[in-house]
Scaffold this active site. Structure first.
Site, PDB file in Angstrom:
ATOM      1  N   HIS A 186      12.016  10.153  15.388  1.00  0.00           N
ATOM      2  CA  HIS A 186      10.615  10.534  15.142  1.00  0.00           C
ATOM      3  C   HIS A 186       9.691   9.455  15.707  1.00  0.00           C
ATOM      4  O   HIS A 186       8.721   9.735  16.415  1.00  0.00           O
ATOM      5  CB  HIS A 186      10.388  10.709  13.628  1.00  0.00           C
ATOM      6  CG  HIS A 186       8.950  10.706  13.199  1.00  0.00           C
ATOM      7  ND1 HIS A 186       8.186   9.553  13.141  1.00  0.00           N
ATOM      8  CD2 HIS A 186       8.109  11.708  12.831  1.00  0.00           C
ATOM      9  CE1 HIS A 186       6.968   9.856  12.753  1.00  0.00           C
ATOM     10  NE2 HIS A 186       6.895  11.147  12.553  1.00  0.00           N
ATOM     11  N   ASN A 187      10.012   8.207  15.406  1.00  0.00           N
ATOM     12  CA  ASN A 187       9.159   7.113  15.879  1.00  0.00           C
ATOM     13  C   ASN A 187       9.210   6.966  17.396  1.00  0.00           C
ATOM     14  O   ASN A 187       8.197   6.650  18.025  1.00  0.00           O
ATOM     15  CB  ASN A 187       9.560   5.794  15.213  1.00  0.00           C
ATOM     16  CG  ASN A 187       9.000   5.682  13.807  1.00  0.00           C
ATOM     17  OD1 ASN A 187       8.766   6.697  13.152  1.00  0.00           O
ATOM     18  ND2 ASN A 187       8.794   4.474  13.331  1.00  0.00           N
ATOM     19  N   VAL A 216       0.832  -1.218   0.000  1.00  0.00           N
ATOM     20  CA  VAL A 216       0.000   0.000   0.000  1.00  0.00           C
ATOM     21  C   VAL A 216       0.864   1.264   0.000  1.00  0.00           C
ATOM     22  O   VAL A 216       0.617   2.208  -0.758  1.00  0.00           O
ATOM     23  CB  VAL A 216      -0.937   0.035   1.229  1.00  0.00           C
ATOM     24  CG1 VAL A 216      -1.983   1.118   1.072  1.00  0.00           C
ATOM     25  CG2 VAL A 216      -1.592  -1.294   1.436  1.00  0.00           C
ATOM     26  N   GLU A 249       6.957   9.451  18.648  1.00  0.00           N
ATOM     27  CA  GLU A 249       5.604   8.930  18.334  1.00  0.00           C
ATOM     28  C   GLU A 249       5.150   7.939  19.426  1.00  0.00           C
ATOM     29  O   GLU A 249       4.021   8.025  19.916  1.00  0.00           O
ATOM     30  CB  GLU A 249       5.689   8.253  16.959  1.00  0.00           C
ATOM     31  CG  GLU A 249       4.487   7.472  16.490  1.00  0.00           C
ATOM     32  CD  GLU A 249       4.790   6.766  15.156  1.00  0.00           C
ATOM     33  OE1 GLU A 249       5.238   7.430  14.207  1.00  0.00           O
ATOM     34  OE2 GLU A 249       4.581   5.537  15.060  1.00  0.00           O
ATOM     35  N   SER A 252       7.535   9.233   6.545  1.00  0.00           N
ATOM     36  CA  SER A 252       6.485   9.115   7.564  1.00  0.00           C
ATOM     37  C   SER A 252       5.150   9.614   7.038  1.00  0.00           C
ATOM     38  O   SER A 252       5.095  10.512   6.204  1.00  0.00           O
ATOM     39  CB  SER A 252       6.860   9.921   8.803  1.00  0.00           C
ATOM     40  OG  SER A 252       5.809   9.838   9.746  1.00  0.00           O
ATOM     41  N   LYS A 312      14.394   9.579  11.404  1.00  0.00           N
ATOM     42  CA  LYS A 312      13.106   8.864  11.358  1.00  0.00           C
ATOM     43  C   LYS A 312      12.943   7.957  12.576  1.00  0.00           C
ATOM     44  O   LYS A 312      11.849   7.839  13.137  1.00  0.00           O
ATOM     45  CB  LYS A 312      12.992   8.036  10.065  1.00  0.00           C
ATOM     46  CG  LYS A 312      11.721   7.191   9.978  1.00  0.00           C
ATOM     47  CD  LYS A 312      10.476   8.054   9.976  1.00  0.00           C
ATOM     48  CE  LYS A 312       9.127   7.384   9.959  1.00  0.00           C
ATOM     49  NZ  LYS A 312       8.894   6.046  10.165  1.00  0.00           N
TER      50      LYS A 312
HETATM   51  C1  6PG Z   1       5.272   6.665  10.294  1.00  0.00           C
HETATM   52  C2  6PG Z   1       5.138   5.522  11.237  1.00  0.00           C
HETATM   53  C3  6PG Z   1       5.459   4.251  10.532  1.00  0.00           C
HETATM   54  C4  6PG Z   1       4.916   3.032  11.226  1.00  0.00           C
HETATM   55  C5  6PG Z   1       5.646   2.703  12.464  1.00  0.00           C
HETATM   56  C6  6PG Z   1       4.803   1.913  13.401  1.00  0.00           C
HETATM   57  O1  6PG Z   1       6.040   7.550  10.620  1.00  0.00           O
HETATM   58  O2  6PG Z   1       4.610   6.670   9.253  1.00  0.00           O
HETATM   59  O3  6PG Z   1       5.994   5.684  12.322  1.00  0.00           O
HETATM   60  O4  6PG Z   1       6.828   4.226  10.296  1.00  0.00           O
HETATM   61  O5  6PG Z   1       3.569   3.200  11.484  1.00  0.00           O
HETATM   62  O6  6PG Z   1       6.744   1.937  12.098  1.00  0.00           O
HETATM   63  O7  6PG Z   1       5.614   1.361  14.299  1.00  0.00           O
HETATM   64  P1  6PG Z   1       5.168   0.301  15.328  1.00  0.00           P
HETATM   65  O8  6PG Z   1       4.586  -0.858  14.566  1.00  0.00           O
HETATM   66  O9  6PG Z   1       6.432  -0.046  16.022  1.00  0.00           O
HETATM   67  O10 6PG Z   1       4.149   0.967  16.187  1.00  0.00           O
END
Ligand code: 6PG
Length: 472
Positions: free
Chosen positions: A188-189, A15, A192, A131, A185
């Protein structure tokens, strides 16, 4: 007659890959999508915007043949061995000067290794974080490339075209040396993870604690998203509370098992923060909470053993909602503070030279942690590009000072009534420690010197000292 040449190819048309390609094609680029299955590439072609140039290829040879030189091939395949496998299959087919872009969530040390390896093969390599999930890829992601500048300059017009725009400025920039793109990145995660965990803790206090219904929670998050907490994660949380389950017609959120998944980027952030000695306890806590959540059967057993139901909170709902707002605001701010401080340390220690203002700009749109607050961080780094911690910025301090008292109330309510609020409490603890001119670490140093002769420094004279401590 030579065949039509294409400007860009994607390997990995899941996707995300497909949406990224459609986004490029909608921006006028002629693009190729590779998959061995003609059925899959057929579906990809059929779903493209009519009139755009999206072509499926089923062999890498055909893909390479149809690409303009220098060829630009992007990989959106699972991190780890699959990336190496695709790179190996491309090497014999590509020509010197061609560009491979890894757009997945690769570990930064893999990117360092691949940079060196492909340089030796006279190929360009761009480690690039992307992201924004499926919708971001389609409508405008936040794009975090780093390393090979020449490769970036080749890809730049395309990346700028497809990236999210904030006030007309594309959310993409060269973010530093080596593996800086994937590193940014990763952090960033990590941020997140911390913000998502904070939101769940606020949800718990408001829902199980103060008894807010999903409809009421929707209204609270709606108001928050219309105010200073405006962000992608608050916005989607607002909408989650109204989603109904197709099977039962209950609220879907109530039908979802409380076990978190994780692909590892949060854990990687914590691992490298420990290596750097850069404290990010909120991200560590968020990773740990996902792990505790996955121990469902043990938790159920322990809940019975300790009869551990959290108590209902007897609070004035309106006042409590404001208190939780303030605690969340402070927690979100400190999540960013820890992640950005870590990037500053990594910038030097990993020799990445990460431009912090650019990072903040790239995060303003398209990505999962986009929020109104990024504007304030932008101003802070504008004033001082080498700012070690955004908490030291006066304007940021001004935004936090009036949130502290309410954060203490919320953290106390959580602790006294049995709610696990790891990240909220951690934010406050970090704040209290970071803003303490005096910590009790003098005693810790005394202990180290007592049993291990590790020495200590004194407050009244420079140097290292050791004492033969008296055992009584
Ligand atoms: C993004 C997200 C993407 C993904 C994560 C989810 O920035 O678009 O961070 O990279 O959704 O990898 O990570 P988890 O599966 O570890 O929650």
């Amino acid at each position: 007659m030579s065949a039509q040449k294409y400007q860009f190819a994607m390997i990995g048309i899941g996707v995300m890959g497909k949406n990224f390609l459609y986004n490029m094609a909608d921006n006028g680029f002629a693009v190729l999508g590779f998959n061995k299955s003609a059925e899959k590439t057929g579906v990809m072609e059929a779903e493209a915007t009519p009139g755009t140039k999206v072509k499926g290829v089923n062999t890498l040879e055909e893909m390479v043949e149809l690409l303009e030189v220098p060829r630009k091939v992007m990989l959106l395949v699972p991190a780890g061995q699959p990336v190496d496998d695709v790179i190996e299959s491309l090497i014999p087919l590509l020509s010197p000067g061609d560009i491979i872009i890894d757009g997945g969530n690769s570990h930064f040390t893999d990117t360092v290794r691949r940079n060196a390896y492909l340089k030796g093969k006279n190929l360009h390599f761009l480690g690039m974080g992307v992201s924004g999930g499926e919708q971001g890829a389609r409508r405008g992601p936040s794009i975090m490339p780093g390393g090979d500048r020449e490769a970036y300059n080749f890809a730049k017009p395309m990346l700028e075209a497809v990236a999210a725009k904030v006030n007309g400025v594309p959310c993409v920039a060269h973010l530093g040396n080596g593996a800086a793109g994937h590193y940014v990145k990763m952090v960033h995660n990590g941020i997140e993870y911390a913000i998502m965990q904070l939101i769940t803790e606020c949800y718990d206090l408001l829902h199980r604690g103060a008894g807010l219904t999903n409809e009421e929670l929707h209204e609270v998050f709606k108001a928050w998203n219309d105010g200073d907490l405006q962000s992608f994660l608050i916005e989607i949380t607002r909408d989650i509370f109204l989603q109904k389950d197709d099977v039962t017609n209950n609220h879907l959120v109530d039908m979802i098992l409380d076990k978190a998944g994780a692909k590892g980027t949060g854990k990687w952030t914590s691992q490298d923060a420990l290596e750097l000695g850069s404290p990010i306890p909120m991200i560590d806590g968020a990773v740990a909470m996902r792990n505790i959540s996955s121990q469902k059967s043990l938790r159920v057993e322990a809940a019975k053993l300790y009869n551990a139901e959290p108590a209902k909170l007897s609070v004035d709902k309106t006042a409590f909602i404001q208190e939780v707002h303030d605690a969340l605001f402070l927690g979100v701010m400190i999540s960013y503070a820890q992640g950005l401080a870590m990037l500053q340390v990594a910038s030097t220690d990993h020799d990445m030279q990460i431009p912090m203002k650019e990072v903040v700009n790239v995060w303003k749109g398209g990505c999962i942690i986009r929020s109104l607050l990024l504007q304030d961080f932008d101003k802070a780094f504008e004033k001082n590009p080498s700012l070690s911690n955004i908490l030291l910025d006066e304007a940021i301090a001004g935004m936090l000072k009036d949130k502290i008292a309410n954060t203490r109330k919320v953290a106390s309510a959580a602790v006294l009534n049995g709610y696990a609020a790891t990240c909220l409490c951690s934010a406050l603890n970090y704040f209290d420690a970071f803003t303490s001119a005096q910590l009790p670490t003098n005693l810790l140093q005394a202990q180290r010197d007592f049993f291990g002769a590790h020495t200590y420094e004194r407050i009244d004279q420079p140097g290292k000292f050791h004492t033969s401590w008296t055992t009584i």
